[in-house]
Design a protein around this motif. Sequence first.
Motif, short mmCIF file in Angstrom:
data_model
loop_
_atom_site.label_atom_id
_atom_site.label_comp_id
_atom_site.label_asym_id
_atom_site.label_seq_id
_atom_site.Cartn_x
_atom_site.Cartn_y
_atom_site.Cartn_z
N LEU A 1 -14.00 0.27 -9.66
CA LEU A 1 -14.73 1.35 -9.01
C LEU A 1 -14.19 1.57 -7.61
N VAL A 2 -13.75 2.81 -7.36
CA VAL A 2 -13.30 3.26 -6.05
C VAL A 2 -14.34 4.24 -5.52
N LEU A 3 -14.88 3.98 -4.35
CA LEU A 3 -15.90 4.84 -3.76
C LEU A 3 -15.29 5.55 -2.55
N PHE A 4 -15.40 6.88 -2.52
CA PHE A 4 -14.88 7.68 -1.41
C PHE A 4 -15.99 8.01 -0.42
N LEU A 5 -15.69 7.86 0.87
CA LEU A 5 -16.58 8.33 1.93
C LEU A 5 -15.74 8.84 3.09
N ASN A 6 -16.27 9.81 3.82
CA ASN A 6 -15.66 10.19 5.09
C ASN A 6 -16.07 9.18 6.15
N ALA A 7 -15.11 8.63 6.86
CA ALA A 7 -15.44 7.74 7.97
C ALA A 7 -16.26 8.51 9.00
N LEU B 1 -8.98 9.32 14.58
CA LEU B 1 -8.18 8.23 14.02
C LEU B 1 -8.40 6.92 14.76
N ASP B 2 -8.43 6.96 16.10
CA ASP B 2 -8.61 5.72 16.86
C ASP B 2 -9.90 5.02 16.48
N ARG B 3 -10.97 5.77 16.39
CA ARG B 3 -12.27 5.17 16.06
C ARG B 3 -12.30 4.66 14.63
N VAL B 4 -11.66 5.38 13.73
CA VAL B 4 -11.65 4.95 12.32
C VAL B 4 -10.87 3.65 12.17
N LEU C 1 -11.58 5.45 2.41
CA LEU C 1 -12.20 5.89 3.65
C LEU C 1 -11.33 6.96 4.29
N ALA C 2 -11.86 8.17 4.38
CA ALA C 2 -11.08 9.29 4.90
C ALA C 2 -11.23 9.42 6.40
N VAL C 3 -10.11 9.61 7.09
CA VAL C 3 -10.16 10.07 8.47
C VAL C 3 -10.56 11.54 8.39
N PRO C 4 -11.72 11.92 8.92
CA PRO C 4 -12.22 13.28 8.67
C PRO C 4 -11.28 14.35 9.23
#
Length: 288
Positions: A15-21, A74-77, A46-49
């Motif tokens: 199972l791969v779960l996608f979320l926007n960081a 990106l820095d925060r992610v 985890l996407a860098v929005p």
Amino acid sequence: MNSFFTGRPPGTPGLVLFLNAGDPPLRNLPRLAEALDALGVDCLELAVPFPNSATDGPVIRRSAHRALSDGVDLDRVLAAVERIRPRLRRMRVVLLADWSYTVRPLGIGAFVRRVRDQGADGLLVHGLPPRGRDAYLGAVRETGLPSVTTCYAGSDPAVVARAAAEATAFVYLVAYYGRSGGAGRIDPRSVAAAAAELRKRTDVPIAVGFGVSGAADTERMHRLGADAVVVGSAAVESVERSLAERRDFVHALEDLVRRLRSKPAKSPAPARTGAASSQGKDHRNDHP
């Protein structure tokens, strides 16, 4: 088979779960990641929005907008990934980043090195143009960072072959053309044919996404040849609904993961006549 999804019991889909960081807020990522890890989620994508994704529907676009409005970059992610990665027992973290919005401004070599150095287990670049492919492949080979590639169930054979050849983490096989969360129609024969062609060409796992929201979908994709499923819109919508209703999104995602899990096969009753036989073998998870 390449074991990017470690610890998965044989014959059961990953199972791969996608979320926007940043959606839910990044301060909650440690608790969320640890909960998903404890439930046996194999990978957090985890996407860098980034704004205005051409491949995503309104649910994921709204999620990205919420994260961007909160100043997530990106820095925060990467700082968040670096914090959570040592806490995880088995779940992998794959970063998704958009070429135009995130990767190109930094430069492909510098970007890939940062992703590796700050603890991500793999990378998927969204919208990678042909002119950037060689530099990207060179950078991930040089750093040893596992790479996720994509293709569609109806992709040209050359595209499928390239996805197989270039993947070192897993291949993300998109079940149908369209935007995430859309009402596209899955053609089982096309998914099965693409999965079979990929399997002939690579030993990395094949993860199928789009149209997966429950255990029946997980089981069907596994029968069609998927080693894992990718769940995006259902996960993001679960977060969105929880935030709107002021409920705990961690509990909501835990409930979703439980719904997605294939029901365990029931072991047949032991024969009363003594010796064990092949009747006890369960073939329901065999690929077609």
